[in-house]
Enzyme design. Structure first.
Site, mmCIF file in Angstrom:
data_model
loop_
_atom_site.group_PDB
_atom_site.id
_atom_site.type_symbol
_atom_site.label_atom_id
_atom_site.label_comp_id
_atom_site.label_asym_id
_atom_site.label_seq_id
_atom_site.Cartn_x
_atom_site.Cartn_y
_atom_site.Cartn_z
ATOM 1 N N HIS A 66 0.828 -1.213 0.000
ATOM 2 C CA HIS A 66 0.000 0.000 0.000
ATOM 3 C C HIS A 66 0.864 1.265 0.000
ATOM 4 C CE1 HIS A 66 -4.108 1.212 0.017
ATOM 5 N NE2 HIS A 66 -4.212 1.586 1.269
ATOM 6 N N ASN A 70 -6.561 7.353 3.683
ATOM 7 C CA ASN A 70 -7.979 7.657 3.446
ATOM 8 C C ASN A 70 -8.296 9.146 3.415
ATOM 9 O OD1 ASN A 70 -8.069 4.914 3.535
ATOM 10 N ND2 ASN A 70 -9.353 4.767 5.337
ATOM 11 N N ASP A 119 -0.936 2.298 -5.491
ATOM 12 C CA ASP A 119 -0.954 0.845 -5.652
ATOM 13 C C ASP A 119 -2.280 0.442 -6.290
ATOM 14 O OD1 ASP A 119 -1.964 1.707 -2.923
ATOM 15 O OD2 ASP A 119 -2.658 -0.370 -2.888
ATOM 16 N N ASN A 142 -9.407 3.914 -1.278
ATOM 17 C CA ASN A 142 -9.854 5.017 -0.420
ATOM 18 C C ASN A 142 -9.043 6.291 -0.590
ATOM 19 O OD1 ASN A 142 -12.007 3.568 0.661
ATOM 20 N ND2 ASN A 142 -10.691 2.635 2.213
#
Length: 186
Positions: free
Chosen positions: A20, A66, A91, A112
């Site tokens: 991530h 997020n 990613d 997100n």
């Protein structure tokens, strides 16, 4: 010409080498290549350098994934950078590992960080460099996969993929989105 390169990731050592955080890894590598040092600033770590007459600012939002859009919007406004000169490195589960793809716009596809950027910019029409991480996980294990580190097999190609990502970022800033997509997208 001014450009904003945004590496998406999460701050903290527990996230540092996870899939991530590939946006942060590419941001770190491009800054290192250009001898630019990151400094903590409002909502992000930030580094500046010049490349082929372009002023490039690289940020790593400190808002956590997020809420990445908050940092992107703030720095785009602060630096007066148009949406078409923002490049978000993200990613992507939908692309096989070793696939790098640049796009001028697109949906969030459940990501997100991209959802928040889209909400903050009030548009999905901003360039992004999608770094394929694949979807090699069992049902219900997506979060573990995304927040897991690259496997030993994946690490074999990781440095080359990061180097190609740097070339794509530099190309985006110097010859533009369309020519970069023609040159690098397979």
């Amino acid at each position: 010409m001014k450009y904003l390169i945004v590496g998406l990731g999460n701050i903290g050592p527990e996230y540092e080498k996870t899939r991530h955080n590939i946006g942060f890894m590419v941001a770190d590598a491009i800054a290192k290549k250009h001898d630019a040092k990151f400094n903590m600033d409002r909502l992000a770590y930030m580094a500046d350098f010049k490349h082929k007459g372009r002023s490039i600012t690289v940020i790593k939002p400190t808002t956590f994934m997020n809420l990445s859009g908050k940092a992107v919007k703030y720095w785009a406004n602060q630096l007066k950078i148009q949406k078409e000169n923002i490049l978000v490195i993200v990613d992507d589960l939908a692309l096989p590992y070793t696939t790098l793809r640049m796009r001028g716009k697109g949906g969030a596809a459940g990501h997100n960080g991209l959802k928040d950027i889209e909400a903050q910019l009030q548009s999905a029409a901003y360039p992004r460099l999608r770094f394929g991480i694949g979807d090699n996980f069992s049902k219900g294990k997506q979060v573990d996969f995304v927040l897991g580190e690259f496997s030993e097999d994946e690490k074999i190609d990781l440095d080359t993929l990061i180097d190609t990502s740097i070339q794509m970022c530099e190309s985006f800033c110097s010859i533009g989105l369309a020519r970069t997509m023609n040159q690098f997208n397979k």
